[in-house]
Design a protein around this motif. Structure first.
Motif, PDB file in Angstrom:
ATOM      1  N   ASN A 199      -0.662   2.605   5.308  1.00 13.44           N
ATOM      2  CA  ASN A 199      -0.170   3.916   5.725  1.00 13.44           C
ATOM      3  C   ASN A 199      -0.250   4.970   4.623  1.00 13.44           C
ATOM      4  O   ASN A 199       0.369   6.030   4.739  1.00 13.44           O
ATOM      5  CB  ASN A 199       1.273   3.789   6.221  1.00 13.44           C
ATOM      6  CG  ASN A 199       1.396   2.841   7.392  1.00 13.44           C
ATOM      7  OD1 ASN A 199       0.695   2.979   8.382  1.00 13.44           O
ATOM      8  ND2 ASN A 199       2.281   1.844   7.282  1.00 13.44           N
TER       9      ASN A 199
ATOM     10  N   LYS B  67      -6.039  10.323   9.865  1.00 13.71           N
ATOM     11  CA  LYS B  67      -5.906   9.409  11.005  1.00 13.71           C
ATOM     12  C   LYS B  67      -6.085  10.124  12.340  1.00 13.71           C
ATOM     13  O   LYS B  67      -6.513   9.505  13.318  1.00 13.71           O
ATOM     14  CB  LYS B  67      -4.533   8.730  10.966  1.00 13.71           C
ATOM     15  CG  LYS B  67      -4.352   7.744   9.819  1.00 13.71           C
ATOM     16  CD  LYS B  67      -3.002   7.032   9.937  1.00 13.71           C
ATOM     17  CE  LYS B  67      -2.836   5.977   8.865  1.00 13.71           C
ATOM     18  NZ  LYS B  67      -1.569   5.211   9.040  1.00 13.71           N
ATOM     19  N   GLY B  68      -5.740  11.399  12.369  1.00 16.31           N
ATOM     20  CA  GLY B  68      -5.890  12.178  13.600  1.00 16.31           C
ATOM     21  C   GLY B  68      -7.083  13.106  13.520  1.00 16.31           C
ATOM     22  O   GLY B  68      -6.993  14.286  13.882  1.00 16.31           O
TER      23      GLY B  68
ATOM     24  N   GLU C 146       2.110   8.860  13.923  1.00 14.15           N
ATOM     25  CA  GLU C 146       1.724   8.700  15.332  1.00 14.15           C
ATOM     26  C   GLU C 146       2.392   9.766  16.200  1.00 14.15           C
ATOM     27  O   GLU C 146       1.766  10.323  17.121  1.00 14.15           O
ATOM     28  CB  GLU C 146       2.112   7.302  15.828  1.00 14.15           C
ATOM     29  CG  GLU C 146       1.299   6.182  15.213  1.00 14.15           C
ATOM     30  CD  GLU C 146       1.784   4.801  15.639  1.00 14.15           C
ATOM     31  OE1 GLU C 146       2.785   4.719  16.389  1.00 14.15           O
ATOM     32  OE2 GLU C 146       1.166   3.798  15.218  1.00 14.15           O
ATOM     33  N   ASP C 147       3.653  10.077  15.894  1.00 10.62           N
ATOM     34  CA  ASP C 147       4.378  11.092  16.664  1.00 10.62           C
ATOM     35  C   ASP C 147       3.773  12.478  16.481  1.00 10.62           C
ATOM     36  O   ASP C 147       3.627  13.248  17.447  1.00 10.62           O
ATOM     37  CB  ASP C 147       5.854  11.104  16.271  1.00 10.62           C
ATOM     38  CG  ASP C 147       6.646   9.959  16.888  1.00 10.62           C
ATOM     39  OD1 ASP C 147       6.063   9.193  17.681  1.00 10.62           O
ATOM     40  OD2 ASP C 147       7.840   9.835  16.576  1.00 10.62           O
TER      41      ASP C 147
ATOM     42  N   LYS D 206       3.682   5.492   9.414  1.00 11.39           N
ATOM     43  CA  LYS D 206       3.094   4.917  10.631  1.00 11.39           C
ATOM     44  C   LYS D 206       3.614   5.649  11.873  1.00 11.39           C
ATOM     45  O   LYS D 206       2.887   6.410  12.503  1.00 11.39           O
ATOM     46  CB  LYS D 206       3.389   3.423  10.727  1.00 11.39           C
ATOM     47  CG  LYS D 206       2.895   2.769  12.022  1.00 11.39           C
ATOM     48  CD  LYS D 206       3.153   1.265  12.040  1.00 11.39           C
ATOM     49  CE  LYS D 206       2.899   0.668  13.415  1.00 11.39           C
ATOM     50  NZ  LYS D 206       1.512   0.858  13.875  1.00 11.39           N
ATOM     51  N   TYR D 207       4.901   5.431  12.201  1.00  2.90           N
ATOM     52  CA  TYR D 207       5.440   5.972  13.454  1.00  2.90           C
ATOM     53  C   TYR D 207       5.554   7.490  13.437  1.00  2.90           C
ATOM     54  O   TYR D 207       5.271   8.157  14.443  1.00  2.90           O
ATOM     55  CB  TYR D 207       6.801   5.337  13.756  1.00  2.90           C
ATOM     56  CG  TYR D 207       6.715   3.843  13.955  1.00  2.90           C
ATOM     57  CD1 TYR D 207       6.160   3.318  15.114  1.00  2.90           C
ATOM     58  CD2 TYR D 207       7.167   2.964  12.977  1.00  2.90           C
ATOM     59  CE1 TYR D 207       6.066   1.941  15.302  1.00  2.90           C
ATOM     60  CE2 TYR D 207       7.081   1.592  13.149  1.00  2.90           C
ATOM     61  CZ  TYR D 207       6.523   1.081  14.309  1.00  2.90           C
ATOM     62  OH  TYR D 207       6.427  -0.273  14.488  1.00  2.90           O
TER      63      TYR D 207
ATOM     64  N   CYS E 177      -2.095  12.758   8.758  1.00  6.46           N
ATOM     65  CA  CYS E 177      -2.401  13.272  10.097  1.00  6.46           C
ATOM     66  C   CYS E 177      -3.842  13.744  10.195  1.00  6.46           C
ATOM     67  O   CYS E 177      -4.527  13.498  11.204  1.00  6.46           O
ATOM     68  CB  CYS E 177      -1.452  14.408  10.453  1.00  6.46           C
ATOM     69  SG  CYS E 177       0.239  13.872  10.832  1.00  6.46           S
TER      70      CYS E 177
ATOM     71  N   GLN F 230       0.396  12.638  18.332  1.00  6.11           N
ATOM     72  CA  GLN F 230       0.579  12.718  19.779  1.00  6.11           C
ATOM     73  C   GLN F 230       1.186  14.055  20.183  1.00  6.11           C
ATOM     74  O   GLN F 230       0.817  14.630  21.219  1.00  6.11           O
ATOM     75  CB  GLN F 230       1.463  11.581  20.274  1.00  6.11           C
ATOM     76  CG  GLN F 230       1.656  11.538  21.793  1.00  6.11           C
ATOM     77  CD  GLN F 230       0.348  11.483  22.548  1.00  6.11           C
ATOM     78  OE1 GLN F 230      -0.516  10.653  22.245  1.00  6.11           O
ATOM     79  NE2 GLN F 230       0.167  12.362  23.524  1.00  6.11           N
TER      80      GLN F 230
ATOM     81  N   HIS G 180       6.150   9.400  22.881  1.00  6.94           N
ATOM     82  CA  HIS G 180       6.381   7.969  22.739  1.00  6.94           C
ATOM     83  C   HIS G 180       7.776   7.553  23.182  1.00  6.94           C
ATOM     84  O   HIS G 180       8.449   6.752  22.530  1.00  6.94           O
ATOM     85  CB  HIS G 180       6.134   7.525  21.286  1.00  6.94           C
ATOM     86  CG  HIS G 180       4.709   7.701  20.848  1.00  6.94           C
ATOM     87  ND1 HIS G 180       4.364   8.313  19.662  1.00  6.94           N
ATOM     88  CD2 HIS G 180       3.534   7.362  21.448  1.00  6.94           C
ATOM     89  CE1 HIS G 180       3.046   8.332  19.535  1.00  6.94           C
ATOM     90  NE2 HIS G 180       2.520   7.752  20.621  1.00  6.94           N
TER      91      HIS G 180
END
Length: 727
Positions: free
Chosen positions: A649, A607-608, A569-570, A565-566, A604, A573, A483
């Protein structure tokens, strides 16, 4: 000669030698046998003469402890100041503290932990001159502290403050309204101790005539209760005040006790605060002037007050504001003229500043796109500040010296890795502790002017030699582009790594605001576990995502109002990116974490769910609504103000997304992240008809340790990882 027999002996020797070089790490090595234990210098204290230092030593043969004095120049032991083997009344002591003139020593024994930093114990005063030993009181007490002149000791007991005159042996009680779960005098409440990281909330002035302290009224703070199962027929309960996010905090006030007049009084400031904290108090060099830091509930405005206790007046001398939050530190240092040194992130990175006594900026001492990570002190004779920073890369730490005016900066440490300094009282020497990912802690005596090593003190060579017998892999440091950011990363591959094979990937992280897991220092116990997993054929990776520390305020504070959140996401990814490597099997990726890391690993996995096959969450926060006010609101404000940030979150609200394998672990007596978090998540998963594995460790706190506990925990986690990623 029988050559067949000789050949057989040689063959056996070579085989045993090779096998000795390839021993696999066992969980017993890590958690039971102490196979990788490193030596440190315990309770290091620089003597006021600047030429000697003391340490706490333990003699395994006699089972006794001692305070031993060493010479900086020779590193030879000068003398044993006091040993429990010579004290009939004291079998051992676990800590020691000198009076200012070093003629008396406080010795602690029978210490029992209360919470993370606090403890109760019995304390003795040892007189260096005549060898006399006197018990302060028969009762267990908290935080005994010498007056600067060494004639008295102040301490806390049952939420009240007391002063003992060491000459007359008279004990005087100075507060009387202390009451469990209601009023605390001079000792912090649970949330201050945990989040502002201090226990003793009382301080002596320089003249030994006044004691300033913080009073906590926690009457309106909601209570939390934990069952304690123990060994009796019926369990008991531990009930304590715990302010969760958005709930009532303790009402705090500044108090002053005058030992000359015997008067107890309040200390007001000339600003009306509605809801606030007092995270630090400290006397200036003037015996009548107290400094106090007041912090608003959002923690984005910090005021430094100068309070004249003689005239009962206060001046606001510094206001620190931030759009996110202001960090509280112990770096405030008053110089001889009562100008002061302060650290701040106000230019985007944590740096050192010099202000005059009225709060006017004299100069910014350090500057640059890097962070000061520790402040060691100021040498007034040489006009030099000593500090630690990440100027040599955010995963490394170095020791520096710089003039108060910001000039003549010099790097004092030389080896790349983590360097930490303990300076002599006159700043002529420092003991440097160095380690990196391949070097266990080394202790050296260094010249503070040049940084040159004068002598080696201790190097843990035995640990290094011991590890040569094990099948270990290198910890490889790099960065991963995610990101638009280069995230710090380390990777451990199997020792027999073959780039043509496909390996499962196991990710470890913590990810909390301002934290760091990717650092160039020696192994923790968990690092040996990662080596064990690598021996099983797993690639282990750690990544510090956005929100972590030592890369500037913008990088750290991007998660404000959006914890989970961020950084999630990190990590997701990063797993996808690593899964594209030729040697990673992207169908076998797992993640784990403890505490905030457990919050992250749960998120994780949920959401992942198209990336992670499995996750382990130990003692996780599952909703920020369940966690304490100071920590949570610092980053999230209150749930009343930021409901979406709390709920969108939090793992508890994403259970319906679970596809992979999930192991949920908690200690039932966790006073920090309550087992309520796991119970509520377990119920949510159950109602969503999601299968998962779960383990509760009875009467264990946030650390989940004691006896065989850690070994059992890591056996369970190891079996789970192998079953889900390999078998």
């Amino acid at each position: 000669m029988n050559y067949l027999k000789l050949s057989l002996c040689v063959c056996l020797f070579i085989t045993s030698f090779l096998s000795a070089q390839n021993k696999d790490i066992t969980l017993e090595d890590i958690w039971k046998n102490g196979s990788f234990r490193t030596e440190y210098m315990d309770v290091l204290h620089s003597m006021s003469n600047g030429q000697q230092y003391s340490v706490l030593n333990f003699d395994r043969a006699t089972r006794s402890t001692s305070v031993d004095i060493y010479d900086y120049k020779t590193l030879e032991k000068v003398k044993t100041l006091v040993s429990s083997s010579d004290l009939s009344a004291l079998r051992y002591f676990s800590d020691y503290t000198f009076s200012s003139n070093e003629q008396k020593v406080l010795l602690a024994t029978n210490e029992t932990s209360i919470y993370r930093h606090s403890s109760l114990g019995n304390y003795y005063v040892y007189d260096v001159a005549n060898g006399e030993l006197n018990l302060i009181t028969e009762d267990a007490i908290q935080e005994p502290t010498f007056s600067p002149d060494g004639t008295k000791v102040a301490f806390a007991k049952n939420n009240n403050l007391f002063v003992k005159d060491l000459q007359s042996n008279e004990i005087k009680q100075i507060t009387f309204d202390g009451e469990k779960n209601k009023i605390i005098n001079g000792i912090t409440d649970w949330v201050y101790e945990e989040e502002f990281a201090f226990v003793r909330a009382f301080v002596w002035n320089t003249a030994s005539t006044k004691i300033a302290f913080i009073k906590f009224d926690e009457s309106e703070v909601p209570e939390f209760s934990m069952d304690v199962y123990g060994t009796a027929l019926y369990p008991t309960q531990q009930v304590f005040k715990y302010p969760k996010a958005g709930e009532a905090n303790s009402k705090v006030s500044l108090q002053l006790y005058d030992l000359v007049t015997g008067k107890l009084s309040g200390l007001p400031v000339s600003k009306n605060y509605e809801d606030f904290y007092i995270p630090r108090i400290k006397w200036t060099n003037n015996a009548d002037i107290l400094s106090a830091q007041f912090l608003n509930r959002h923690q984005n405005e910090l005021d430094l007050w100068s309070i004249d206790t003689k005239n009962n007046s206060a001046d606001l001398i510094l206001e620190e504001k931030d759009k996110a939050y202001v960090d509280v530190t112990d770096n405030l240092t008053f110089l001889e003229d009562n100008s002061f040194i302060w650290t701040s992130e106000k230019d985007g990175f944590n740096h050192i500043y010099h202000y005059d006594r009225n709060g006017k900026l004299i100069n910014q001492v350090t500057k640059g796109n890097w962070e000061v990570t520790d402040y060691y002190g100021y040498n007034e004779d040489k006009d030099i500040i000593y500090y630690q920073s990440v100027e040599n890369g955010s995963v490394n730490r170095d020791v520096y010296a710089v003039k108060l005016n910001g000039r003549s900066k010099k790097r004092l440490s030389s080896k790349e890795g983590t360097n930490e300094a303990a300076f002599s009282a006159d700043f002529s020497y420092f003991i440097n502790t160095f380690s990196n990912a391949s070097t266990p802690p080394e202790f050296t005596l260094n010249n503070s002017k040049s940084g040159a090593v004068i002598k080696n003190i201790k190097d843990n060579a035995a640990v290094s030699q011991n590890l040569t017998a094990y099948n270990l892999s290198e910890k490889e440091f790099s960065t991963l582009s995610v990101h638009g950011n280069d995230l710090n990363m380390w990777m451990i591959k199997p020792a027999d790594f073959d780039k043509n094979k496909k390996y499962p990937l196991f990710m470890t992280q913590y990810s909390g605001p301002g934290s760091q897991q990717v650092a160039n220092h020696w192994n923790s116990a968990n690092d040996y576990w990662y080596q064990l997993l690598a021996q099983k054929g797993i690639v282990v990776v750690c990544i510090d995502a956005r929100g972590t520390g030592f890369k500037g305020a913008e990088f750290k504070k991007v998660t404000q109002k959006e914890l989970g959140k961020y950084e999630v996401e990190d990590q997701i990814q990063a797993a996808k990116t690593l899964g594209e490597l030729s040697y990673i099997d992207d169908t076998r990726i797992g993640i784990w974490g403890w505490s905030y890391g457990g919050f992250m690993s749960s998120n994780c996995l949920f959401k992942g769910n198209d990336v992670f096959k499995m996750a382990i969450a130990v003692a996780p926060v599952t909703s920020w609504r369940f966690y304490d006010s100071i920590y949570t609101e610092r980053y999230m404000t209150t749930p009343q103000e930021n409901a979406s940030g709390y709920d969108e979150n939090s793992p508890i609200n994403h259970v319906d997304k679970l596809k992979g394998d999930f192991l949920l672990i908690h200690g039932s007596a966790d006073d920090n992240v309550h087992v309520q978090n796991t119970m509520r998540l377990a119920e949510a998963l159950t109602q969503a008809d999601k299968q998962f594995d779960m383990a509760i460790y009875p009467d264990k706190n946030h650390g989940i340790y004691g006896g065989n506990t850690r070994l059992h925990l890591f056996k369970k986690m190891t079996d789970f990882v192998i079953e889900k990623l390999i078998d």
